[in-house]
Design a protein around this motif. Structure first.
Motif, PDB file in Angstrom:
ATOM      1  N   ILE A   1       0.840  -1.203   0.000  1.00  0.00           N
ATOM      2  CA  ILE A   1       0.000   0.000   0.000  1.00  0.00           C
ATOM      3  C   ILE A   1       0.875   1.254   0.000  1.00  0.00           C
ATOM      4  N   TYR A   2       1.929   1.259   0.821  1.00  0.00           N
ATOM      5  CA  TYR A   2       2.861   2.387   0.848  1.00  0.00           C
ATOM      6  C   TYR A   2       3.474   2.602  -0.536  1.00  0.00           C
ATOM      7  N   ALA A   3       3.917   1.505  -1.164  1.00  0.00           N
ATOM      8  CA  ALA A   3       4.519   1.623  -2.492  1.00  0.00           C
ATOM      9  C   ALA A   3       3.523   2.135  -3.522  1.00  0.00           C
ATOM     10  N   SER A   4       2.249   1.797  -3.344  1.00  0.00           N
ATOM     11  CA  SER A   4       1.224   2.265  -4.270  1.00  0.00           C
ATOM     12  C   SER A   4       0.952   3.755  -4.090  1.00  0.00           C
ATOM     13  N   LEU A   5       1.063   4.230  -2.858  1.00  0.00           N
ATOM     14  CA  LEU A   5       0.847   5.650  -2.587  1.00  0.00           C
ATOM     15  C   LEU A   5       2.057   6.488  -2.995  1.00  0.00           C
TER      16      LEU A   5
END
Length: 328
Positions: A72-76
């Motif tokens: 999720i962090y990488a997607s944001l």
């Protein structure tokens, strides 16, 4: 030392030939069958295990949830978390694949949570299914991103040592903690409190910052340094609030029912209004209100509400001012 001893036992300890071959098997100085049997009996006496019933469903995994959070962090923030092709098309491809994988992991973990709390959920027909929770969460990601961008900006503008917003995002523990909290809070509100609590504790173990996923925190929130910060479940924090290390927003007392059990969910933590600064080591307890624009000095013990634009300092240091971060 233990590993060396075990290795020595395996390598040089007494050995027996197996019954069906010439292969040697190690003989250990403990009786594993007896230990397994005694552990089974001990679990049978456990009130926790007995209350849980005969549940065979796998429990949520902190390790898998860590993978989901990383995705999720990488997607944001794809440029900060592994995207190689920084073109618009490359970023979109990376985000799509990474987020899809993270949401699949999250879905499996929410299903696991529902499996072991199924009896409680059965009496609440209005609760969302695992698929509905993860779908609703995915739709909130743009809003979560906007909040996090405001937090990053607040950290950069509030810390004179910060050289760039990229430095803030990559290295500030307060930002790591609030990333976890924004995700955990959304899942908490959607009806996945166990998953949310595990995600919060992942941040706690990595940063020393303990934020309950139930806490409501407005935008442009900045935790400087961060170690030892505790924010309780029913705390409410407004916009543009800044706190320093070892601050506690905790409960003063706990209500109990007629049987002596703690009453869950009652408002018991502070309300911190907009534009408040709370300095290192301050302890603020109970359902009190810190008025807008106030400054709470270091090592203060506060159990009463204060009006807007208050400056609360220790008696022996009342001549000190806290403008622009004085003394920090």
């Amino acid at each position: 030392m233990v590993s060396i001893v075990v290795h020595d036992l395996l390598a040089a300890g007494p050995r027996l030939l197996s019954s069906d071959s010439n292969t040697e098997k190690p003989v250990f100085p403990w009786n594993i069958d007896t230990i397994v049997s005694e552990l089974r009996e001990a679990r049978g006496r456990s009130k926790r295990v007995l209350q849980a019933g005969n549940r065979r469903a796998p429990l949520p995994s902190p390790e898998k949830l860590q993978q989901a959070i990383q995705g999720i962090y990488a997607s944001l923030f794809p440029r900060h978390a592994g995207a190689f092709d920084h073109s618009d098309e490359g970023i979109a491809f990376f985000v799509g694949n990474t987020l899809n994988a993270a949401l699949h992991i999250l879905l499996d973990q929410v299903r696991r949570e529902h499996a072991f709390v199924d009896e409680e959920r059965a009496s609440h027909e209005s609760l969302l299914s695992a698929e509905e929770i993860v779908t609703a969460f995915s739709r909130e990601l743009p809003q979560i991103y906007e909040l996090l961008e405001s937090d990053i900006r607040a950290a950069y503008e509030g810390d004179p040592s910060a050289k760039s917003t990229e430095e803030v995002l990559l290295s500030f523990p307060g930002i790591k903690a609030i990333v976890h909290h924004r995700v955990a809070h959304a899942l908490h509100l959607l009806g996945s409190p166990v998953i949310a609590r595990i995600i919060a504790e992942l941040a706690h173990s990595q940063t020393g910052i303990d934020i309950h996923p139930g806490a409501k925190i407005g935008g442009r929130f900045f935790i400087d340094h961060g170690t030892g910060v505790v924010i309780g479940e029913t705390a409410v924090i407004g916009q543009r609030v800044r706190i320093y290390q070892a601050v506690t927003l905790g409960a003063k007392r706990f209500s109990v029912d007629e049987g002596g059990a703690l009453v869950k969910g009652e408002p018991r933590h502070p309300i911190v209004e907009d534009d408040v600064v709370i300095y290192a080591g301050a302890t603020i307890l109970g359902r009190i209100t810190i008025g807008r624009g106030s400054s709470i000095g270091g090592n203060i013990w506060l159990t009463r509400s204060v009006p807007p634009n208050s400056t609360i300092v220790q008696a022996q240091a009342r001549s000190e001012t806290f403008d622009h971060g004085s003394g920090i």
